[in-house]
Design an enzyme around this catalytic site. Structure first.
Site, PDB file in Angstrom:
ATOM      1  CG  PHE A 293     -49.998   9.984 -38.915  1.00 13.03           C
ATOM      2  CD1 PHE A 293     -49.007   9.921 -37.976  1.00 13.03           C
ATOM      3  CD2 PHE A 293     -51.145  11.108 -38.480  1.00 13.03           C
ATOM      4  CE1 PHE A 293     -48.584  10.874 -36.964  1.00 13.03           C
ATOM      5  CE2 PHE A 293     -50.800  11.722 -37.496  1.00 13.03           C
ATOM      6  CZ  PHE A 293     -49.651  11.497 -36.655  1.00 13.03           C
ATOM      7  CB  CYS A 294     -48.537   4.320 -38.369  1.00 11.66           C
ATOM      8  SG  CYS A 294     -48.608   3.360 -39.852  1.00 11.66           S
ATOM      9  CB  THR A 295     -43.592   4.307 -38.361  1.00 15.76           C
ATOM     10  OG1 THR A 295     -43.450   4.487 -37.004  1.00 15.76           O
ATOM     11  CG2 THR A 295     -41.923   4.512 -38.869  1.00 15.76           C
TER      12      THR A 295
END
Length: 311
Positions: A179-181
């Protein structure tokens, strides 16, 4: 959520843009004409950015981007702010819309399996799943998902080296969930992982922002706040503005405890950087802070400071 004065649109899409530089000046002029600020990156591989402005102004810019062939279904993540979170508009033409430095990691060729926010909790709770926070250390420091592995990178270019250093552990995972922003880094990271031979690679569709927007806090596996690259600094569930500020010496997010520390001098130092800068650098920061104060007295916004810092 009650709409505020400024509509914020985080957007990206991988695709094929022929002669992408042709869109740089028209997009910048369109943003300027519509009082839209922020940053857009255009490349032959797609478009990425976050912009903010009046509701219709943002709509005009998005509609223009959707006129680019292949970008008709551009997705955005939307939030609102009482103040303009950017100071200017920047439109860059670059080789990549998110830089890893591995040309063969191309999400247009292969990409991991998208997991919608309402299925994310179930995936990361499965035994044997390794959950990787692909963001940098200063982002994950203020918030991440329960049980996540934190690479502690300074920039996204270091991610491939981290994968190689942890290859033995990662190959033992039944699945890899990343996951990331907003989702864009995971597009490239998942393409890289598949290229390296990892089998079951998943990533959170829409990133943390979409998760915080759609998943109720009482059903959440998110702990903390999400760092964002604008003057809001961080957001919470519902994408409301968070409680963090920025140290304008080291650019690290800081909280009330940091600001109560003796090492904190607004615009000059904080507990995280007070021992890492020279007296000459601190003097330069003091001069900048003086200019911020003068700008405030003239009822102006200095381009080097944030609304928080000037209040």
């Amino acid at each position: 959520m009650t709409p505020s004065d400024y509509r914020i649109a985080a957007l990206y899409q991988f695709g094929h843009i022929e002669d992408a530089v042709q869109y740089q000046r028209p997009l910048k002029d369109l943003c300027f004409a519509n009082e839209v600020c922020g940053t857009l990156i255009v490349a032959e591989e797609g478009i990425n950015g976050t912009i903010a402005g009046p509701h219709q102004g943002i709509e005009n810019v998005l509609n223009s981007i959707r006129e680019i062939p292949g970008f008709e279904s551009l997705e955005i993540k939307e939030s609102w702010s009482d103040s303009q979170p950017f100071f200017r508009i920047k439109v860059h033409h670059k080789p990549e819309i998110v830089t890893m430095g591995v040309a063969s990691a191309d999400p247009r060729i292969q990409v991991g399996t998208y997991i919608e926010p309402d299925s994310w909790n179930e995936l990361i709770s499965e035994p044997g799943v390794v959950v990787i926070d692909t963001r940098n250390h200063y982002e994950s420091r203020i918030g991440t998902f329960e049980g996540s592995v934190l690479p502690e990178t300074d920039n996204f270019r270091q991610f491939p080296d981290w994968v190689k250093a942890n290859e033995e552990k990662l190959t033992q995972a039944t699945k890899i969930a990343m996951f990331c922003t907003g989702g864009i880094r995971c597009e490239r990271a998942s393409a890289y992982m598949l290229e390296q031979g990892f089998g079951e690679v998943y990533h959170l569709h829409g990133g943390i922002l979409k998760y915080l927007e759609t998943i109720p806090e009482n059903n959440s596996k998110w702990d903390g706040e999400c760092f964002v690259f604008d003057q809001r600094v961080s957001v919470k569930h519902g994408l409301i503005q968070g409680d963090y500020d920025i140290c304008y010496a080291c650019r690290e997010p800081i909280d009330d405890a940091d600001k109560a520390h003796p090492a904190f001098v607004p615009g000059v130092s904080c507990p995280l950087c007070v021992d890492k800068t020279t007296e000459e650098q601190k003097q330069g920061y003091r001069e900048r802070q003086k200019q911020l104060k003068l700008a405030k007295e003239r009822d102006e916004i200095h381009i080097g400071g944030s609304p928080k810092e000037q209040n």
